[in-house]
Design a protein around this motif. Structure first.
Motif, PDB file in Angstrom:
ATOM      1  N   ASP A  97       0.840  -1.206   0.000  1.00 58.43           N
ATOM      2  CA  ASP A  97       0.000   0.000   0.000  1.00 58.43           C
ATOM      3  C   ASP A  97       0.873   1.253   0.000  1.00 58.43           C
ATOM      4  O   ASP A  97       0.505   2.271  -0.573  1.00 58.43           O
ATOM      5  CB  ASP A  97      -0.970  -0.011   1.182  1.00 58.43           C
ATOM      6  CG  ASP A  97      -2.148  -0.934   0.926  1.00 58.43           C
ATOM      7  OD1 ASP A  97      -2.733  -0.872  -0.183  1.00 58.43           O
ATOM      8  OD2 ASP A  97      -2.490  -1.725   1.818  1.00 58.43           O
ATOM      9  N   ARG A 100       1.812   1.887  -3.568  1.00 63.52           N
ATOM     10  CA  ARG A 100       0.658   2.440  -4.284  1.00 63.52           C
ATOM     11  C   ARG A 100       0.477   3.922  -3.945  1.00 63.52           C
ATOM     12  O   ARG A 100       0.294   4.760  -4.832  1.00 63.52           O
ATOM     13  CB  ARG A 100      -0.600   1.637  -3.938  1.00 63.52           C
ATOM     14  CG  ARG A 100      -1.847   2.068  -4.683  1.00 63.52           C
ATOM     15  CD  ARG A 100      -3.029   1.180  -4.320  1.00 63.52           C
ATOM     16  NE  ARG A 100      -3.229   1.064  -2.894  1.00 63.52           N
ATOM     17  CZ  ARG A 100      -3.955   1.901  -2.162  1.00 63.52           C
ATOM     18  NH1 ARG A 100      -4.559   2.927  -2.729  1.00 63.52           N
ATOM     19  NH2 ARG A 100      -4.081   1.727  -0.861  1.00 63.52           N
ATOM     20  N   ARG A 101       0.553   4.266  -2.652  1.00 64.01           N
ATOM     21  CA  ARG A 101       0.413   5.669  -2.256  1.00 64.01           C
ATOM     22  C   ARG A 101       1.537   6.519  -2.867  1.00 64.01           C
ATOM     23  O   ARG A 101       1.299   7.640  -3.321  1.00 64.01           O
ATOM     24  CB  ARG A 101       0.391   5.802  -0.736  1.00 64.01           C
ATOM     25  CG  ARG A 101      -0.942   5.377  -0.133  1.00 64.01           C
ATOM     26  CD  ARG A 101      -1.032   5.712   1.341  1.00 64.01           C
ATOM     27  NE  ARG A 101      -0.151   4.913   2.167  1.00 64.01           N
ATOM     28  CZ  ARG A 101      -0.474   3.727   2.684  1.00 64.01           C
ATOM     29  NH1 ARG A 101      -1.661   3.214   2.465  1.00 64.01           N
ATOM     30  NH2 ARG A 101       0.390   3.065   3.423  1.00 64.01           N
ATOM     31  N   SER A 105       0.748   9.570  -5.437  1.00 60.88           N
ATOM     32  CA  SER A 105       1.160  10.941  -5.110  1.00 60.88           C
ATOM     33  C   SER A 105       1.963  11.586  -6.237  1.00 60.88           C
ATOM     34  O   SER A 105       2.085  12.804  -6.298  1.00 60.88           O
ATOM     35  CB  SER A 105       1.975  10.967  -3.807  1.00 60.88           C
ATOM     36  OG  SER A 105       3.258  10.391  -4.008  1.00 60.88           O
ATOM     37  N   TYR A 127      -7.251   4.423  -5.757  1.00 57.61           N
ATOM     38  CA  TYR A 127      -6.316   5.537  -5.624  1.00 57.61           C
ATOM     39  C   TYR A 127      -6.322   6.160  -4.226  1.00 57.61           C
ATOM     40  O   TYR A 127      -5.474   6.982  -3.921  1.00 57.61           O
ATOM     41  CB  TYR A 127      -6.660   6.625  -6.646  1.00 57.61           C
ATOM     42  CG  TYR A 127      -6.359   6.232  -8.068  1.00 57.61           C
ATOM     43  CD1 TYR A 127      -5.120   6.505  -8.639  1.00 57.61           C
ATOM     44  CD2 TYR A 127      -7.313   5.585  -8.845  1.00 57.61           C
ATOM     45  CE1 TYR A 127      -4.845   6.146  -9.945  1.00 57.61           C
ATOM     46  CE2 TYR A 127      -7.040   5.218 -10.153  1.00 57.61           C
ATOM     47  CZ  TYR A 127      -5.813   5.500 -10.692  1.00 57.61           C
ATOM     48  OH  TYR A 127      -5.537   5.133 -11.992  1.00 57.61           O
ATOM     49  N   PRO A 129      -5.735   7.085  -0.479  1.00 55.06           N
ATOM     50  CA  PRO A 129      -4.710   6.793   0.531  1.00 55.06           C
ATOM     51  C   PRO A 129      -5.315   6.219   1.815  1.00 55.06           C
ATOM     52  O   PRO A 129      -4.607   5.694   2.651  1.00 55.06           O
ATOM     53  CB  PRO A 129      -4.061   8.159   0.781  1.00 55.06           C
ATOM     54  CG  PRO A 129      -5.111   9.149   0.413  1.00 55.06           C
ATOM     55  CD  PRO A 129      -5.921   8.519  -0.687  1.00 55.06           C
ATOM     56  N   THR A 132      -7.071   0.451   1.927  1.00 56.75           N
ATOM     57  CA  THR A 132      -6.015  -0.503   1.592  1.00 56.75           C
ATOM     58  C   THR A 132      -6.540  -1.518   0.577  1.00 56.75           C
ATOM     59  O   THR A 132      -7.752  -1.693   0.418  1.00 56.75           O
ATOM     60  CB  THR A 132      -5.523  -1.255   2.841  1.00 56.75           C
ATOM     61  OG1 THR A 132      -6.586  -2.096   3.328  1.00 56.75           O
ATOM     62  CG2 THR A 132      -5.057  -0.292   3.934  1.00 56.75           C
TER      63      THR A 132
END
Length: 167
Positions: A97, A100-101, A105, A127, A129, A132
């Protein structure tokens, strides 16, 4: 009935647009929703399709390739949704995760159609944040056997219309 609903929707949008004329060229009209009808009957989908259809492209921190996040790339071992991860469609690396964050960003919006006065943005929960992959996988697991509940997941979490199979 469908024509009446579409006409009402159009009248409501026309009225809202008229009320913004006071603000001249600086006005902004936002139509925000999730699709709740089947493909072809969703008013918000129609509005999105009339826009320039922007999607957030993110870069994999492992292979540096760009992609749009897709539910089909979320994977987990059978019976273990708490281990869900996003799988890069280019290099096959499972993103945490945090990965992904990091990618989100640094994402950039890319339009699929020319801009003709209306910008449209598609942003599913993939997308977020605050969500999860395990959260989404657990929710999906709990709803996938029930078409009405699965439709809610597809509409609200993925931001797409749900097309039920069958006659």
């Amino acid at each position: 009935d469908l024509m009446f609903r579409r006409k009402s929707w159009s009248q409501a949008l026309d009225l809202a647009e008229q009320r913004t004329r006071t603000f001249g060229r600086r006005r902004k009209i936002l139509i925000v929703s999730t699709p709740r009808k089947p493909p072809g009957l969703s008013r918000i989908e129609d509005e999105f399709n009339r826009s320039d259809r922007r999607r957030l492209w993110v870069t994999c921190r492992h292979c540096n390739e760009e992609q749009v996040l897709k539910w089909e790339q979320v994977a987990w071992p059978a019976g273990a949704p708490e281990q869900a991860a996003y799988i890069c469609e280019h290099c096959g690396v499972a993103w945490s995760d945090g990965d992904r964050r990091w990618s989100v960003s640094r994402g950039r919006w890319i339009a699929e159609a020319p801009f003709r006065g209306t910008a449209g943005f598609h942003l599913p929960s993939l997308y977020s944040p605050w969500v999860t992959m395990a959260d989404l996988a657990k929710e999906y697991e709990g709803k996938k056997r029930f078409p009405e509940r699965l439709r809610t997941f597809v509409n609200l979490q993925l931001g797409t219309t749900y097309e039920q199979g069958g006659d």
